[in-house]
Design a protein around this motif. Sequence first.
Motif, PDB file in Angstrom:
ATOM      1  N   PHE A   8       0.719  -1.254  -0.048  1.00 17.79           N
ATOM      2  CA  PHE A   8       0.062  -0.011  -0.129  1.00 17.79           C
ATOM      3  C   PHE A   8       0.894   1.178   0.028  1.00 17.79           C
ATOM      4  CE2 PHE A   8      -3.627  -2.652   1.389  1.00 17.79           C
ATOM      5  CZ  PHE A   8      -4.408  -2.118   0.534  1.00 17.79           C
ATOM      6  N   ARG A   9       1.906   1.272   0.737  1.00 20.27           N
ATOM      7  CA  ARG A   9       2.910   2.561   0.830  1.00 20.27           C
ATOM      8  C   ARG A   9       3.392   2.661  -0.474  1.00 20.27           C
ATOM      9  NH1 ARG A   9       7.991   2.641   5.085  1.00 20.27           N
ATOM     10  NH2 ARG A   9       8.721   1.545   3.176  1.00 20.27           N
ATOM     11  N   HIS A  10       3.894   1.658  -1.072  1.00 17.74           N
ATOM     12  CA  HIS A  10       4.410   1.704  -2.561  1.00 17.74           C
ATOM     13  C   HIS A  10       3.378   2.513  -3.369  1.00 17.74           C
ATOM     14  CE1 HIS A  10       6.791   1.051  -6.072  1.00 17.74           C
ATOM     15  NE2 HIS A  10       5.785   0.341  -6.528  1.00 17.74           N
ATOM     16  N   ILE A  11       2.307   1.829  -3.807  1.00 18.51           N
ATOM     17  CA  ILE A  11       1.296   2.073  -4.636  1.00 18.51           C
ATOM     18  C   ILE A  11       0.789   3.615  -4.506  1.00 18.51           C
ATOM     19  CG2 ILE A  11       0.696  -0.077  -5.373  1.00 18.51           C
ATOM     20  CD1 ILE A  11      -1.903   0.199  -3.677  1.00 18.51           C
ATOM     21  N   LEU A  12       0.638   3.871  -2.992  1.00 24.35           N
ATOM     22  CA  LEU A  12       0.185   5.232  -2.635  1.00 24.35           C
ATOM     23  C   LEU A  12       1.085   6.195  -3.009  1.00 24.35           C
ATOM     24  CD1 LEU A  12      -2.037   4.388   0.457  1.00 24.35           C
ATOM     25  CD2 LEU A  12      -2.846   4.957  -2.092  1.00 24.35           C
ATOM     26  N   LYS A  48       2.811   9.995  -9.272  1.00 26.11           N
ATOM     27  CA  LYS A  48       3.766  10.274 -10.379  1.00 26.11           C
ATOM     28  C   LYS A  48       3.191   9.772 -11.740  1.00 26.11           C
ATOM     29  CE  LYS A  48       7.272   9.056  -7.008  1.00 26.11           C
ATOM     30  NZ  LYS A  48       8.331   7.978  -6.728  1.00 26.11           N
ATOM     31  N   TYR A  49       2.217   8.902 -11.761  1.00 26.05           N
ATOM     32  CA  TYR A  49       1.620   8.506 -12.936  1.00 26.05           C
ATOM     33  C   TYR A  49       0.374   9.460 -13.423  1.00 26.05           C
ATOM     34  CZ  TYR A  49       3.909   3.784 -12.392  1.00 26.05           C
ATOM     35  OH  TYR A  49       4.823   3.128 -12.136  1.00 26.05           O
ATOM     36  N   CYS A  50       0.107  10.376 -12.650  1.00 31.10           N
ATOM     37  CA  CYS A  50      -1.004  11.193 -12.956  1.00 31.10           C
ATOM     38  C   CYS A  50      -0.503  12.300 -13.996  1.00 31.10           C
ATOM     39  CB  CYS A  50      -1.693  12.006 -11.851  1.00 31.10           C
ATOM     40  SG  CYS A  50      -2.643  10.901 -10.560  1.00 31.10           S
ATOM     41  N   ASP A  51      -1.693  12.765 -15.019  1.00 33.91           N
ATOM     42  CA  ASP A  51      -1.258  13.809 -15.671  1.00 33.91           C
ATOM     43  C   ASP A  51      -1.778  15.053 -15.072  1.00 33.91           C
ATOM     44  OD1 ASP A  51      -3.844  14.020 -16.348  1.00 33.91           O
ATOM     45  OD2 ASP A  51      -3.925  13.047 -18.399  1.00 33.91           O
ATOM     46  N   GLU A  52      -1.789  16.217 -15.761  1.00 33.10           N
ATOM     47  CA  GLU A  52      -2.291  17.378 -15.292  1.00 33.10           C
ATOM     48  C   GLU A  52      -3.807  17.566 -14.958  1.00 33.10           C
ATOM     49  OE1 GLU A  52      -2.186  17.549 -19.548  1.00 33.10           O
ATOM     50  OE2 GLU A  52      -0.341  17.205 -18.233  1.00 33.10           O
ATOM     51  N   LYS A  53      -4.482  16.526 -15.533  1.00 28.49           N
ATOM     52  CA  LYS A  53      -5.813  16.762 -15.178  1.00 28.49           C
ATOM     53  C   LYS A  53      -6.249  15.452 -13.983  1.00 28.49           C
ATOM     54  CE  LYS A  53      -7.485  18.129 -19.411  1.00 28.49           C
ATOM     55  NZ  LYS A  53      -8.390  18.171 -20.727  1.00 28.49           N
ATOM     56  N   GLY A  54      -5.071  14.927 -13.489  1.00 28.07           N
ATOM     57  CA  GLY A  54      -5.182  13.757 -12.681  1.00 28.07           C
ATOM     58  C   GLY A  54      -5.664  12.361 -13.145  1.00 28.07           C
ATOM     59  N   ASN A  55      -5.519  12.167 -14.421  1.00 26.66           N
ATOM     60  CA  ASN A  55      -5.843  10.864 -15.071  1.00 26.66           C
ATOM     61  C   ASN A  55      -4.548  10.104 -15.152  1.00 26.66           C
ATOM     62  OD1 ASN A  55      -8.477  11.696 -15.562  1.00 26.66           O
ATOM     63  ND2 ASN A  55      -7.609  12.965 -17.477  1.00 26.66           N
ATOM     64  N   ILE A  56      -4.799   8.814 -15.115  1.00 25.62           N
ATOM     65  CA  ILE A  56      -3.708   7.753 -15.393  1.00 25.62           C
ATOM     66  C   ILE A  56      -3.981   6.877 -16.590  1.00 25.62           C
ATOM     67  CG2 ILE A  56      -2.387   5.987 -14.054  1.00 25.62           C
ATOM     68  CD1 ILE A  56      -3.436   7.153 -11.505  1.00 25.62           C
ATOM     69  N   GLU A  57      -2.992   6.865 -17.261  1.00 28.36           N
ATOM     70  CA  GLU A  57      -2.832   5.735 -18.552  1.00 28.36           C
ATOM     71  C   GLU A  57      -3.032   4.575 -17.968  1.00 28.36           C
ATOM     72  OE1 GLU A  57      -2.977   4.464 -22.129  1.00 28.36           O
ATOM     73  OE2 GLU A  57      -2.855   6.606 -21.917  1.00 28.36           O
ATOM     74  N   ASP A  70       0.323  -1.490 -15.147  1.00 24.77           N
ATOM     75  CA  ASP A  70       0.715  -2.839 -14.947  1.00 24.77           C
ATOM     76  C   ASP A  70       1.777  -3.103 -14.050  1.00 24.77           C
ATOM     77  OD1 ASP A  70      -1.210  -3.807 -16.797  1.00 24.77           O
ATOM     78  OD2 ASP A  70       0.147  -3.776 -18.572  1.00 24.77           O
ATOM     79  N   GLN A  71       2.762  -2.189 -13.758  1.00 24.43           N
ATOM     80  CA  GLN A  71       3.813  -2.235 -13.058  1.00 24.43           C
ATOM     81  C   GLN A  71       3.634  -2.207 -11.584  1.00 24.43           C
ATOM     82  OE1 GLN A  71       6.886   0.598 -13.995  1.00 24.43           O
ATOM     83  NE2 GLN A  71       5.307   1.580 -15.164  1.00 24.43           N
ATOM     84  N   LEU A  72       2.422  -1.903 -11.224  1.00 26.61           N
ATOM     85  CA  LEU A  72       1.893  -1.606  -9.900  1.00 26.61           C
ATOM     86  C   LEU A  72       1.163  -2.513  -9.308  1.00 26.61           C
ATOM     87  CD1 LEU A  72       1.204   2.181  -9.703  1.00 26.61           C
ATOM     88  CD2 LEU A  72       3.423   0.891  -8.898  1.00 26.61           C
ATOM     89  N   MET A  73       0.786  -3.614 -10.208  1.00 29.46           N
ATOM     90  CA  MET A  73      -0.156  -4.849  -9.823  1.00 29.46           C
ATOM     91  C   MET A  73       0.652  -5.725  -8.831  1.00 29.46           C
ATOM     92  SD  MET A  73      -3.107  -4.479 -11.281  1.00 29.46           S
ATOM     93  CE  MET A  73      -3.202  -2.761 -11.492  1.00 29.46           C
ATOM     94  N   PRO A  74      -0.017  -6.392  -8.026  1.00 28.25           N
ATOM     95  CA  PRO A  74       0.604  -7.279  -7.124  1.00 28.25           C
ATOM     96  C   PRO A  74       1.510  -8.465  -7.643  1.00 28.25           C
ATOM     97  CG  PRO A  74      -1.814  -7.149  -6.344  1.00 28.25           C
ATOM     98  CD  PRO A  74      -1.394  -6.444  -7.801  1.00 28.25           C
ATOM     99  N   TRP A  75       1.114  -8.596  -8.858  1.00 30.13           N
ATOM    100  CA  TRP A  75       2.037  -9.887  -9.396  1.00 30.13           C
ATOM    101  C   TRP A  75       3.240  -9.137 -10.210  1.00 30.13           C
ATOM    102  CZ3 TRP A  75      -3.080  -9.165 -10.077  1.00 30.13           C
ATOM    103  CH2 TRP A  75      -3.661  -8.397 -11.008  1.00 30.13           C
ATOM    104  N   ALA A  76       3.260  -7.723 -10.393  1.00 23.11           N
ATOM    105  CA  ALA A  76       4.325  -7.367 -11.109  1.00 23.11           C
ATOM    106  C   ALA A  76       5.898  -7.677 -10.559  1.00 23.11           C
ATOM    107  CB  ALA A  76       4.328  -5.731 -11.196  1.00 23.11           C
ATOM    108  N   ASP A  77       6.758  -7.948 -11.616  1.00 24.68           N
ATOM    109  CA  ASP A  77       8.050  -8.305 -11.149  1.00 24.68           C
ATOM    110  C   ASP A  77       8.804  -6.841 -10.704  1.00 24.68           C
ATOM    111  OD1 ASP A  77       7.950 -11.004 -11.727  1.00 24.68           O
ATOM    112  OD2 ASP A  77       8.570 -10.473 -13.806  1.00 24.68           O
ATOM    113  N   GLU A  78       8.291  -5.727 -11.289  1.00 21.86           N
ATOM    114  CA  GLU A  78       8.907  -4.523 -10.842  1.00 21.86           C
ATOM    115  C   GLU A  78       8.819  -4.020  -9.599  1.00 21.86           C
ATOM    116  OE1 GLU A  78       7.857  -4.496 -15.205  1.00 21.86           O
ATOM    117  OE2 GLU A  78       6.571  -5.013 -13.243  1.00 21.86           O
ATOM    118  N   LEU A  79       7.986  -4.604  -8.831  1.00 18.43           N
ATOM    119  CA  LEU A  79       7.686  -3.984  -7.177  1.00 18.43           C
ATOM    120  C   LEU A  79       9.053  -4.269  -6.537  1.00 18.43           C
ATOM    121  CD1 LEU A  79       4.464  -5.841  -6.750  1.00 18.43           C
ATOM    122  CD2 LEU A  79       4.796  -3.580  -7.025  1.00 18.43           C
TER     123      LEU A  79
END
Length: 75
Positions: free
Chosen positions: A33-37, A42-51, A56-65
């Motif tokens: 939770f600390r990591h994703i929060l 950092k992933y938000c654009d100027e309008k607060g949207n996220i692609e 994918d790299q924040l999912m619980p099964w991601a190797d990048e965690l």
Amino acid sequence: MFHNTEKGARCSALVYSISETAKLNNLRPYYYFRHILTELPKYCDEKGNIEPTKLDQLMPWADELPKECRKPHRS
């Protein structure tokens, strides 16, 4: 019974779902939770949207965690 509103109940269900999914993927929920929060803003654009594809790299099964998110292996 434990929530004052339907929205509060939905939010709790979302948090519990993320926590349990983290556990099933051998993660430590607090650190996950600390990591994703800290990373999500950092992933938000100027309008607060996220692609969505960037999530994918924040999912619980991601190797990048980070390593701290993962439960230590028992020997």
